[in-house]
Design a protein around this motif. Structure first.
Motif, PDB file in Angstrom:
ATOM      1  N   UNK A 125       0.788  -1.267   0.178  1.00 13.28           N
ATOM      2  CA  UNK A 125       0.108   0.023  -0.189  1.00 13.28           C
ATOM      3  C   UNK A 125       1.180   1.375  -0.539  1.00 13.28           C
ATOM      4  N   UNK A 126       1.712   1.204  -0.244  1.00 13.17           N
ATOM      5  CA  UNK A 126       2.822   2.068   0.116  1.00 13.17           C
ATOM      6  C   UNK A 126       2.704   3.548  -1.211  1.00 13.17           C
ATOM      7  N   UNK A 127       2.829   4.428  -0.635  1.00  8.56           N
ATOM      8  CA  UNK A 127       3.223   5.721  -1.554  1.00  8.56           C
ATOM      9  C   UNK A 127       1.561   6.789  -1.686  1.00  8.56           C
ATOM     10  N   UNK A 128       0.816   5.946  -0.943  1.00  6.30           N
ATOM     11  CA  UNK A 128      -0.650   6.114  -1.163  1.00  6.30           C
ATOM     12  C   UNK A 128      -1.296   6.201   0.044  1.00  6.30           C
ATOM     13  N   UNK A 129      -1.427   6.032   0.686  1.00  9.34           N
ATOM     14  CA  UNK A 129      -2.426   5.218   1.737  1.00  9.34           C
ATOM     15  C   UNK A 129      -2.126   5.922   3.082  1.00  9.34           C
ATOM     16  N   UNK A 130      -3.436   7.144   4.002  1.00 13.89           N
ATOM     17  CA  UNK A 130      -2.932   7.857   5.058  1.00 13.89           C
ATOM     18  C   UNK A 130      -1.860   6.834   5.845  1.00 13.89           C
ATOM     19  N   UNK A 131      -1.195   7.366   6.695  1.00 14.90           N
ATOM     20  CA  UNK A 131      -0.549   6.542   7.549  1.00 14.90           C
ATOM     21  C   UNK A 131      -1.699   6.143   8.960  1.00 14.90           C
ATOM     22  N   UNK A 132      -2.717   7.577   9.472  1.00 11.80           N
ATOM     23  CA  UNK A 132      -3.249   7.086  10.951  1.00 11.80           C
ATOM     24  C   UNK A 132      -4.081   5.615  10.388  1.00 11.80           C
ATOM     25  N   UNK A 133      -4.653   5.466   9.422  1.00 14.01           N
ATOM     26  CA  UNK A 133      -5.847   4.447   8.648  1.00 14.01           C
ATOM     27  C   UNK A 133      -4.595   3.460   8.483  1.00 14.01           C
ATOM     28  N   UNK A 134      -3.704   3.152   8.226  1.00 10.74           N
ATOM     29  CA  UNK A 134      -2.755   2.153   8.026  1.00 10.74           C
ATOM     30  C   UNK A 134      -2.596   1.817   9.868  1.00 10.74           C
ATOM     31  N   UNK A 135      -1.922   2.502  10.301  1.00  9.46           N
ATOM     32  CA  UNK A 135      -2.088   2.036  11.936  1.00  9.46           C
ATOM     33  C   UNK A 135      -2.681   1.038  12.874  1.00  9.46           C
ATOM     34  N   UNK A 136      -4.264   2.612  12.266  1.00 13.58           N
ATOM     35  CA  UNK A 136      -5.035   1.679  13.155  1.00 13.58           C
ATOM     36  C   UNK A 136      -5.264   0.310  12.483  1.00 13.58           C
ATOM     37  N   UNK A 137      -5.415  -0.137  11.069  1.00 14.60           N
ATOM     38  CA  UNK A 137      -5.824  -1.272  10.410  1.00 14.60           C
ATOM     39  C   UNK A 137      -4.500  -2.906  10.766  1.00 14.60           C
ATOM     40  N   UNK A 138      -3.609  -1.781  11.457  1.00 24.68           N
ATOM     41  CA  UNK A 138      -2.291  -2.723  11.779  1.00 24.68           C
ATOM     42  C   UNK A 138      -2.815  -3.362  13.002  1.00 24.68           C
ATOM     43  N   UNK A 139      -3.150  -1.910  13.726  1.00 26.50           N
ATOM     44  CA  UNK A 139      -3.712  -3.064  15.187  1.00 26.50           C
ATOM     45  C   UNK A 139      -4.507  -4.043  15.194  1.00 26.50           C
ATOM     46  N   UNK A 140      -5.732  -3.861  14.644  1.00 27.19           N
ATOM     47  CA  UNK A 140      -6.381  -4.590  14.469  1.00 27.19           C
ATOM     48  C   UNK A 140      -5.971  -6.588  14.213  1.00 27.19           C
ATOM     49  N   UNK A 141      -5.403  -5.620  12.784  1.00 25.18           N
ATOM     50  CA  UNK A 141      -5.085  -7.262  12.659  1.00 25.18           C
ATOM     51  C   UNK A 141      -4.138  -7.710  13.035  1.00 25.18           C
ATOM     52  N   UNK A 142      -3.220  -7.122  13.522  1.00 23.97           N
ATOM     53  CA  UNK A 142      -2.144  -7.881  14.327  1.00 23.97           C
ATOM     54  C   UNK A 142      -3.168  -8.216  15.582  1.00 23.97           C
ATOM     55  N   UNK A 143      -3.596  -7.612  16.473  1.00 21.78           N
ATOM     56  CA  UNK A 143      -4.731  -8.473  17.719  1.00 21.78           C
ATOM     57  C   UNK A 143      -5.731  -9.071  17.002  1.00 21.78           C
ATOM     58  N   UNK A 144      -5.612  -9.214  16.465  1.00 28.04           N
ATOM     59  CA  UNK A 144      -7.339 -10.231  16.331  1.00 28.04           C
ATOM     60  C   UNK A 144      -6.896 -11.306  14.929  1.00 28.04           C
ATOM     61  N   UNK A 145      -6.545 -11.230  13.803  1.00 29.53           N
ATOM     62  CA  UNK A 145      -6.414 -11.616  12.498  1.00 29.53           C
ATOM     63  C   UNK A 145      -6.069 -12.666  12.524  1.00 29.53           C
ATOM     64  N   UNK A 146      -4.317 -12.136  12.725  1.00 32.18           N
ATOM     65  CA  UNK A 146      -3.096 -12.918  12.755  1.00 32.18           C
ATOM     66  C   UNK A 146      -2.439 -14.264  14.146  1.00 32.18           C
ATOM     67  N   UNK A 147      -3.169 -13.443  15.199  1.00 31.77           N
ATOM     68  CA  UNK A 147      -2.853 -14.686  16.576  1.00 31.77           C
ATOM     69  C   UNK A 147      -4.620 -15.985  15.884  1.00 31.77           C
ATOM     70  N   UNK A 148      -5.350 -15.478  15.822  1.00 30.93           N
ATOM     71  CA  UNK A 148      -6.695 -16.059  15.974  1.00 30.93           C
ATOM     72  C   UNK A 148      -6.230 -17.285  14.423  1.00 30.93           C
TER      73      UNK A 148
END
Length: 413
Positions: A125-148
């Protein structure tokens, strides 16, 4: 105790090597993208490793390794919300946590894997995603989806029961990140200027290919820890063959991508060579401990060809992946996982069906999860930068700095 110490030291060395891979990812992504977005790339990668470790300590580790998938996940999850909970015997840490290494080493090694999944998305997603939006997604995905998803196999869940095999994460790490990358790229849209009105694809060259090359070599080195540590001991025979198959697959992947892309496009494309190496590494990761050297070479050769074809296919669907993350981590992750049923000690029709079922189940779950999370962010906060900000560069607009300030054009007085 002596064997435990040796195993534990090897696991800690491998943990350090996997940590070092994050430098490789950073340099690869920076090198394959434009100068005006270098700070943004580096910021995301630093955020991922710091946040990933914290989230894994607070939530992920306990969610990924419940006592049992059905009975254990809920109580372990809520206990884990308040921190890591090591096994305690007579008031002190139980060093007989398992046969190979201590609880703390286990956590740290697995935590490095967790952060890798989000790094895969970062490059796509480099060069066009909002940083804040990326950070929120990363937190949720790492907290729930990956470990599950990890709990379904590595935590003793239903995929483990049905015979699904993924030694070091071709699917459980790389494809988990790859599916999220595919959905994110689709929802974001292509970078400005990437595709013409007639659908033709225009190359947007990276600004520093030497950095990208250094990144790939660092990643190759780090894979000694990624796969070698997944043996979960310092067993000489198993560790040695795992490192041999890892290296042979990487070399074969690089060579086949280079040769096939040269035949197809009539030029010596270094970026294809580099991604071929990574494709070979991702491909062998699911069964590195089960393959013979020749099996590893075949898996790498196929992975290299798949890289070239997948990059072309992604372009044809008008999906913009600046670093080839979808081709490397998703396509070669799927290939490597299926290859466990075709080559090596576990080869067989029943095993292949188990591998196919695992790939399908995880693919559907990760795609749907990523879509729900990303679509919610898009509908509320927005995913993409404004066109002017994208054109001028994310470094200036989101960070207020330049990665190469000394080379900038001096202001007129």
């Amino acid at each position: 105790m002596e064997i435990l110490t040796v195993n534990n030291i090897w696991m800690m060395i491998c943990t350090a090597l996997v940590f070092f891979m994050h430098l490789g990812f950073s340099l690869l992504e920076v090198g394959l993208t434009r100068q005006k977005n270098a700070i943004n790339i580096l910021f995301k990668n630093i955020f991922i490793i710091c946040t990933g470790l914290m989230i894994y300590a607070i939530i992920g580790f306990n969610l990924m390794y419940p006592a049992s998938f059905i009975a254990g996940v809920i109580p372990d999850y809520f206990t884990g919300l308040f921190g890591l909970n090591p096994p305690i015997t007579n008031g002190s840490l139980d060093l007989t946590y398992n046969e190979g290494y201590t609880f703390w080493t286990d956590f740290l090694f697995q935590g490095m894997f967790a952060a890798t999944a989000a790094t895969i998305v970062s490059g796509a997603v480099a060069e066009r995603i909002k940083l804040g939006s990326f950070m929120i997604f990363s937190v949720i995905y790492l907290a729930i989806v990956y470990p599950l998803v990890g709990s379904w196999k590595w935590g003793g869940g239903f995929l483990d029961t049905m015979g699904f095999y993924d030694f070091a994460g071709s699917t459980l790490v790389h494809s988990v990140g790859g599916w999220a990358a595919l959905i994110a790229v689709y929802l974001l849209g292509a970078r400005l200027g990437k595709f013409g009105k007639d659908g033709t694809s225009h190359a947007i060259p990276g600004h520093n290919i030497p950095l990208a090359t250094a990144g790939v070599l660092i990643l190759w080195l780090g894979w000694f820890g990624f796969n070698g540590g997944s043996v979960l001991s310092a067993d000489p025979a198993l560790t040695s063959i795992t490192l041999v198959t890892t290296c042979l697959a990487a070399a074969a992947g690089g060579l086949s991508a280079f040769l096939f892309s040269t035949f197809r496009y009539k030029n010596y494309d270094l970026t294809m060579f580099l991604n071929g190496i990574l494709g070979g590494l991702v491909g062998i990761t699911a069964g590195a401990d089960q393959m013979s050297p020749m099996d590893a070479v075949i898996i790498g050769l196929v992975a290299g060809v798949l890289i070239v074809l997948a990059v072309s296919l992604v372009d044809k669907f008008r999906l913009d992946d600046p670093v080839g993350a979808i081709a490397v981590h998703l396509v070669c992750g799927i290939w490597g996982t299926l290859a466990v049923g075709l080559f090596g000690n576990l080869a067989g029709w029943e095993q292949f069906l188990s591998q196919l079922a695992g790939v399908t189940i995880i693919g559907v779950f990760c795609s749907l999860s990523a879509f729900v999370i990303l679509y919610a962010i898009k509908a509320s906060l927005g995913l993409r930068m404004e066109s002017r900000e994208e054109t001028e560069g994310l470094d200036i607009h989101e960070h207020g700095m330049d990665a190469y300030a000394e080379f900038g054009i001096p202001e007129e007085h």
